[in-house]
Design a protein around this motif. Structure first.
Motif, PDB file in Angstrom:
ATOM      1  N   THR A 158      41.530  37.261  54.176  1.00 39.79           N
ATOM      2  CA  THR A 158      41.078  35.960  53.680  1.00 39.79           C
ATOM      3  C   THR A 158      40.937  35.038  54.875  1.00 39.79           C
ATOM      4  N   ASP A 198      40.944  29.944  49.144  1.00 41.71           N
ATOM      5  CA  ASP A 198      41.034  31.268  48.522  1.00 41.71           C
ATOM      6  C   ASP A 198      42.491  31.735  48.506  1.00 41.71           C
ATOM      7  N   ASP A 237      39.294  32.102  44.086  1.00 41.47           N
ATOM      8  CA  ASP A 237      38.468  31.234  44.925  1.00 41.47           C
ATOM      9  C   ASP A 237      38.593  29.822  44.375  1.00 41.47           C
ATOM     10  N   THR A 274      45.814  27.351  43.977  1.00 39.78           N
ATOM     11  CA  THR A 274      45.457  28.766  44.009  1.00 39.78           C
ATOM     12  C   THR A 274      46.662  29.631  44.382  1.00 39.78           C
ATOM     13  N   THR A 333      38.077  30.416  40.471  1.00 39.49           N
ATOM     14  CA  THR A 333      37.569  31.658  39.900  1.00 39.49           C
ATOM     15  C   THR A 333      38.681  32.698  39.992  1.00 39.49           C
ATOM     16  N   SER A 345      33.323  35.125  41.278  1.00 42.10           N
ATOM     17  CA  SER A 345      33.836  36.184  42.150  1.00 42.10           C
ATOM     18  C   SER A 345      33.491  37.529  41.523  1.00 42.10           C
ATOM     19  N   THR A 390      35.588  37.249  46.847  1.00 41.28           N
ATOM     20  CA  THR A 390      35.186  35.889  46.512  1.00 41.28           C
ATOM     21  C   THR A 390      33.741  35.695  46.951  1.00 41.28           C
ATOM     22  N   ASP A 391      33.127  34.608  46.481  1.00 40.73           N
ATOM     23  CA  ASP A 391      31.685  34.486  46.738  1.00 40.73           C
ATOM     24  C   ASP A 391      31.359  34.197  48.201  1.00 40.73           C
TER      25      ASP A 391
END
Length: 267
Positions: A7, A18, A37, A56, A105, A124, A202-203
């Motif tokens: 990450t 993230d 995310d 998160t 997400t 994601s 993740t995107d």
């Protein structure tokens, strides 16, 4: 079994929103992975004194613990309980009714000797590699399905229009303060002996395929198998650097947090 993850923040000057983690319980009968995310709010507009990275980490940690310790619960139930725990942790200090309260997400997968379960919420992605070959992308398509209606609008108007549909009926959903959102997730299961590998993204990492068109999902997974998740993120960073203004490849952020978790269940 091989487990490898990465990450990386989009900018070293901004906290990474993230969260990724994996657990292999001492029993040896299975494991779980989590990738979140965080959704970046406008500055000072989330009603929370803690911020998205706090959220998160709290949500991801609770979700991983529940997914491994409460196998009597479905993954949707685990997500609902994790959201409830996280909300309770900051309800006394924060406005959880704020439309931009911290949110994320979600990708979570869990496996044991007999099955592989999965849950995906928002944009994601979970890639599943069957033993028989090929790649299956588990997606929550609702946000992508909404985007064409906003093309051609000025950027501010486009963003406002999309945000108005977040966590609404007929819109798209991210995990925030309401545990009922777990019922909106894409879920399923597969026999364990039919799954070779899992890759949660993740995107910021899926940009390699979805934004920069460097290869399809199968090519992306092959790259990670061969070079590891960190090499995938490095390739995304190189593509971002080659288009520093987002002109050739339009995107919401020039550089985004990027994360990936690879689990090879069998080789």
């Amino acid at each position: 079994m091989r487990v490898e993850m990465v990450t990386e923040p989009g900018s070293p000057d901004v906290p990474n929103e993230d969260y990724v983690a994996a657990a292999l319980p001492a029993s040896g009968h299975g494991g779980a992975l989590v990738a979140l995310d965080g959704v970046t709010p406008p500055p000072g507009e989330d009603g929370c004194v803690h911020g998205v990275p706090w959220y998160t980490a709290r949500l991801g940690g609770a979700l991983l613990e529940l997914s491994t310790s409460r196998r009597d619960l479905t993954l949707a139930q685990c997500l609902a309980d994790a959201v409830s725990r996280t909300s309770a942790a900051h309800a006394p200090t924060c406005d959880l009714s704020h439309p931009r309260t911290p949110q994320a997400t979600v990708v979570v997968a869990r496996w044991d000797a007999s099955s592989v379960e999965y849950l995906v919420l928002s944009d994601s992605v979970l890639l599943v590699e069957p033993v028989a070959g090929g790649v299956r992308a588990v997606l929550d398509p609702r946000l992508d399905d909404l985007l064409p209606a906003f093309r051609g609008l000025p950027r501010a108007e486009r963003i406002a229009g999309i945000e108005a549909l977040r966590n609404t009926a007929g819109g798209f959903h991210t995990a925030a303060a309401d545990p009922a959102v777990a019922g909106q997730a894409v879920t399923g299961s597969l026999p364990r002996d039919q799954v070779r590998a899992l890759l949660a993204l993740t995107d910021g990492a899926t940009r390699w395929t979805e934004v920069f068109a460097q290869g399809d999902w199968q090519a992306l997974l092959a790259t990670v198998h061969k070079e590891g998740p960190r090499a995938l993120v490095a390739r995304v960073r190189a593509a971002e650097a080659a288009d520093p203004d987002g002109t050739a490849f339009p995107r919401g952020k020039v550089r985004d947090d990027a994360s990936a978790v690879l689990v090879e269940l069998s080789t």
